[in-house]
Write an enzyme that holds these catalytic residues in place. Structure first.
Site, PDB file in Angstrom:
ATOM      1  CG  ASP A 161      -2.233  -0.729   0.924  1.00  0.00           C
ATOM      2  OD1 ASP A 161      -2.317  -1.336  -0.166  1.00  0.00           O
ATOM      3  OD2 ASP A 161      -3.148  -0.726   1.764  1.00  0.00           O
ATOM      4  N   GLY A 207      -5.636  20.055 -34.363  1.00  0.00           N
ATOM      5  CA  GLY A 207      -6.841  19.428 -34.878  1.00  0.00           C
ATOM      6  C   GLY A 207      -7.131  19.896 -36.297  1.00  0.00           C
ATOM      7  CG  ASP A 215      -3.185  32.986 -34.578  1.00  0.00           C
ATOM      8  OD1 ASP A 215      -3.342  32.630 -35.761  1.00  0.00           O
ATOM      9  OD2 ASP A 215      -2.103  33.243 -34.054  1.00  0.00           O
TER      10      ASP A 215
END
Lengths: 508, 463
Positions: free
Chosen positions: A36, A429, A294
């Site tokens: 753990d 993109g 932009d």
């Protein structure tokens, strides 16, 4: 029982350990089974920490199960006290100790009679709170403890500093870009003429906590960790706090104006309007960016946002208010604090989603087909699958999200960083789509580069099958080396045995 | 320990507090679900378990793994919810979404403490949903890291078919063949005439498929046929195990599996060193040959050849010292190989030491040390990491093999480290992969060469 593959917020003890390991000279002892202590690995890896993480385990094994921890926890506390001489030891319960129902409070009581260091038991229940809530509570608990101790010793410092000063509450280890944020906040406070009284817990010493009340106010940059402490200090010392996250140009200005109000209420005469004006127009590039061509191209582009409360809310506001981007939905995994989130973003997106189910988020992304995603590492992977770019804005994160370069999210430099993050996500993109329309970068067939393209060698089916098991990125190298090996030895048929013989000979 | 001192005559075994860092044994699902292609692993535990798996397995979690958490909630702990109904609901969902050939339940610390009767529930639920359910208690209360695989394989051993149902096995395999469109089985296709006549041999231990192929080939060179491998690529292809079969382990952490095969399946265990490093591989093949009554052929030449090909790496490590902090039970075999490479081993930390199962490996370690004139190292069971760090500080080893929790802090103090977990995920078995082991061991040393003379080895304020 719940079928789960992925979780956004970790278990409670992680939160407690993040607080403990943020302070200087505080040691966390977990009451937990072997294995753990994975926290130490995360700390050491993600933060590339040079020092040993001050967390050890009082191991729960079969013997503990049958007879109880008995002296074990107390021994571990006193041992750590003598080895490391910490100022404070925080005994940290885990899911295992939660159900063992041992009287850990009693162990703490007994241990602290023999230790030089202070000892406390973190007041967190694994089954009721998550990592973030536990961190918030543990921080409050430690502050309360040392305020009470200072009261008892009579060395609490309550007189305000002569000049305006601030405590910054909340930056921790393993917090998303926290170390950079702290540096940016320090700079911002210096620019505003405000002294930093303390940054808690990151890098602080518990011995300094008695001076917390001397600050004029508290700044709580993150919604998840710090508010409990700020409210406690307000109750106790009438110390006001600012809990507006200075992320994005508009919110940074709002945060600074709130600070101005609080200081002036306490007798300072500060006016930050010129500072805000000059930073906004000339220092930060974010405002200018929003007017540039932009950014114009981003107008109306669709995005979705998901993360913790602080980051998801701030990014949603930046996208919508400062860049004219259409946020189809914004979401948080902080279910326990969902109302706050809904209130923050309701005017800046079409829909609010509050869930910690990554499957539901993946579906919601697929449904709206955004041009870009702003989320956690999980959303980044959803984006990969859907061919949608993603900017990572919140934990869970991995090593890439602990950059070495200066990358704050807060303040004016933070607004610059966020512009880059957002703009780069969208242009990538866009480029992708253009490439698709025009048929890719390079439409010509790739002609074999290697000299062994015209092979005089035959691969047998078993050899070929084995070759195909080799990961793609090294396969051609292995193939080349194997063929070289075969040619040198006049082997004309390459089977699996030849493949491995070549590996042994040349380390292919 | 200096060479001037008389070397101790036998290995020195010691035991500390057990306060050491290792992975939780549930991590075995990460490699076993990949190995057993038609399986689904359900870890019945808490957020703590899930958090560990999610972070320890890194990017693998994004690849839609065939494993999941059955996350216990407060209602499960206080028995307000009925375990059987809850598990039934989740397993039906898994059946619907993934249709696996087996569901493996991994019991955790929490199921132990609340005494959830997984072994009792499984057969009942198995009958109801029609999918085999194998139960393995791979929890941090009892086991460390790789021992997780041991608990799973021990449970699987009980599921291996016996010859009685061989006709059915054939039939099942026939269907499997149809489904695979006649794809050749992955075992090395060979006519039986290449093999010598010997009693059936089944190997146990999960290895990547290429390594399975390599080791199977290695034995084939000696005319030994591997009848099956536990685990196989698919649960439906678990090997036939009959009373009297020979079995041999390929990994040092498989004691329970070995015990189960001997006691419950009445197999004969070939106790051999493990095929790690060329020396280990040769000893492993030789021992199997000896037990099966076969004269080994050409092994010495083959081993020599491999050593020769390693010479560039050996030059880097000869005479250097290494300290194993201990976390994955591969330590004895790796230490033995490194001593043969010319290194000095200062300490072998190990989570658990089964002296019976590892007897041959320990004997080989001892004889290797004697032959190489290397002092016999202390084997430290259940080590205490804090004490070990003090010893490392005193000894200043050339290389510390350790977990990620200590690696960066040690590097910052000028001590070279190699991350131990890489040895469990890399291909390290057999003659062919000896170079890969040394690739790992020498990496920090090669890095040091590349960065030599920059003057920034120690990068912490107060050392």
């Amino acid at each position: 029982m719940k079928l789960a593959y992925w979780m956004y917020a970790g278990p409670a003890h992680i939160g407690t350990l993040r607080i403990a390991s943020s302070f200087k000279n505080v040691h966390g002892i977990m009451h937990a089974p072997i294995g753990d202590d994975y926290f130490n690995v995360m700390r050491s890896m993600l933060e590339r920490e040079r020092n040993f993480t001050p967390v050890t385990t009082s191991v729960v094994d079969r013997h503990v199960l049958s007879r109880g921890s008995q002296e074990k926890v107390v021994d571990n506390i006193t041992r750590k006290d003598s080895e490391e001489h910490p100022d404070l030891i925080v005994l940290t319960p885990t899911c295992t100790s939660s159900i063992l129902q041992e009287d850990l409070e009693n162990f703490v009581e007994r241990a602290s009679q023999t230790t030089v260091s202070d000892v406390i038991l973190a007041d967190v229940n694994h089954y009721r709170v998550n990592e973030l809530q536990a961190a918030d509570r543990t921080l409050e608990q430690i502050i309360q403890f040392y305020i009470a101790k200072a009261r008892k010793n009579g060395d609490l410092v309550t007189a305000k500093t002569p000049e305006p000063s601030v405590n910054i509450l909340g930056p921790t280890t393993l917090g998303f870009h926290n170390q950079h944020d702290v540096r940016e906040l320090r700079k911002l406070m210096a620019d505003l003429g405000i002294t930093i009284n303390a940054v808690i817990p990151d890098g602080a010493s518990v011995n300094d906590l008695k001076t917390l009340p001397q600050a004029w106010f508290n700044l709580v940059p993150y919604r998840e960790i710090g508010p409990l402490t700020a409210r406690y200090l307000q109750q106790e010392f009438n110390q006001p706090f600012v809990d507006i996250t200075p992320m994005g140009v508009v919110e940074t200005a709002r945060c600074i104006r709130q600070i101005q109000t609080l200081l002036n209420q306490q007798g300072a005469t500060v006016n930050y309007e010129d500072f805000i004006q000059s930073q906004t127009l000339h220092v930060s590039q974010a405002a200018w960016f929003s007017r540039s061509i932009d950014c114009q191209n981003l107008t109306g582009k669709k995005a979705v946002v998901f993360g913790d409360n602080t980051h998801a809310a701030a990014i949603t506001k930046i996208l919508s208010r400062e860049m004219g981007i259409h946020v189809a939905w914004a979401g948080t995994y902080c279910k326990y604090d969902g109302d706050w989130f809904r209130e923050q973003v309701k005017d800046f997106c079409d829909e609010v989603i509050i869930t910690d189910d990554h499957g539901a988020i993946g579906d919601a992304i697929a449904r709206v087909e955004p041009a870009a995603i702003f989320g956690t590492q999980m959303e980044r992977h959803v984006g990969k699958r859907l061919d949608t770019p993603c900017g990572v804005i919140a934990a869970p994160i991995h090593i890439q999200n602990f950059p070495i370069g200066y990358k704050p999210f807060l303040g004016y430099e933070g607004s610059n960083q966020i512009v880059d993050l957002i703009y780069n996500s969208f242009t990538l993109g866009m480029e992708d789509h253009l490439l698709e329309i025009f048929g890719g970068h390079d439409t010509k067939e790739v002609i074999h580069k290697g000299i062994s393209a015209d092979s005089d060698l035959n691969w047998t089916s078993d050899g070929l099958a084995e070759l195909n098991k080799i990961p793609g990125f090294v396969r051609s190298k292995v193939k080349r080396n194997t063929e070289k090996f075969a040619r040198e030895r006049n082997i004309s048929h390459i089977n699996v045995e030849v493949l491995y013989a070549a590996k042994e000979a040349v380390g292919a | 320990m200096t060479l001037a001192e008389a070397a101790p005559q036998a290995l020195n075994f010691d035991c500390e507090t057990g306060n050491y860092h290792t992975f939780c044994p549930i991590s075995c699902v990460a490699w076993l679900y990949q190995k057993i292609e038609d399986s689904f692993f359900l870890v019945i535990g808490t957020k703590t378990c899930g958090y560990f798996l999610q972070n320890a397995m890194g990017v693998m979690i994004f690849a839609e793994p065939r494993y999941a958490m059955a996350e216990l909630e407060e209602g499960d702990i206080s028995a307000q919810l009925n375990d059987y109904n809850e598990l039934k609901r989740l397993c039906e969902q898994i059946k619907r979404d993934r249709n696996p050939s087996v569901i493996v339940w991994i019991g955790t610390c929490t199921t132990e403490i609340i005494k959830m009767d997984l072994e009792g529930l499984a057969p009942k639920l198995e009958g109801e949903i029609g999918i085999p359910i194998v139960v393995a208690r791979a929890n941090g209360l009892d086991y460390a890291f790789t021992q997780g695989e041991d608990t799973v394989l021990a449970a699987m051993a009980a599921r291996c078919p016996t010859k009685v149902v061989e006709s059915e096995t054939e039939e099942r395999n026939a269907i499997q063949k149809l489904l695979n469109f006649g794809r050749k089985k992955d075992e090395i296709a060979a006519t039986d005439t290449e093999y010598k006549d010997h009693a059936p041999l089944v190997l146990f231990g999960s290895l990547p498929d290429p390594v399975v192929t390599q080791l199977t080939l290695e034995l084939k060179r000696q005319g030994i046929k591997v009848s099956g491998w536990l685990p196989a690529k698919r649960y439906t292809e678990l090997p036939v195990i009959e009373e009297g079969y020979y079995v041999a382990g390929v990994n040092p952490f498989l004691s329970r599996t070995a015990t189960t095969l001997m006691r419950r399946r009445k197999c004969k265990l070939i106790g051999a060193p493990f095929p790690i490093g060329p020396d280990g591989t040769r000893a492993w093949v030789e021992k199997i040959c000896t037990v099966l009554g076969i004269e080994p052929q050409g092994l010495a030449e083959r081993e020599a050849q491999i050593w020769e090909s390693l010479e560039d790496y050996l030059q880097l490590i000869r005479g250097k010292s290494v300290f194993f902090m201990g976390d994955n039970l591969l330590e004895i075999s790796l230490a033995r190989f490194l001593v043969r490479c010319g290194m000095t081993v200062q300490e072998i930390g190990i989570p658990y030491m089964d002296k019976r199962y590892q007897a041959a490996e320990l004997a080989l370690l001892e004889s290797t040390c004697n032959e190489m004139g290397s002092p016999l190292p202390t084997i430290m069971e259940k080590p205490d990491n804090y004490n070990q760090l003090q010893r490392i500080q005193d000894l200043q080893p050339n290389l510390v093999i350790t977990g990620m929790a200590h690696a960066n802090p040690l590097e910052a103090r000028g001590i070279s480290t190699k991350w131990s977990v890489e040895f469990t995920f890399a291909q390290i078995h057999g003659f062919s992969n000896a170079r890969d082991v040394l690739e790992l061991v020498t990496r920090p040393l090669r890095r040091n060469q590349a960065l030599a003379n920059l003057g920034w080895e120690k990068l912490v304020a107060d050392v």
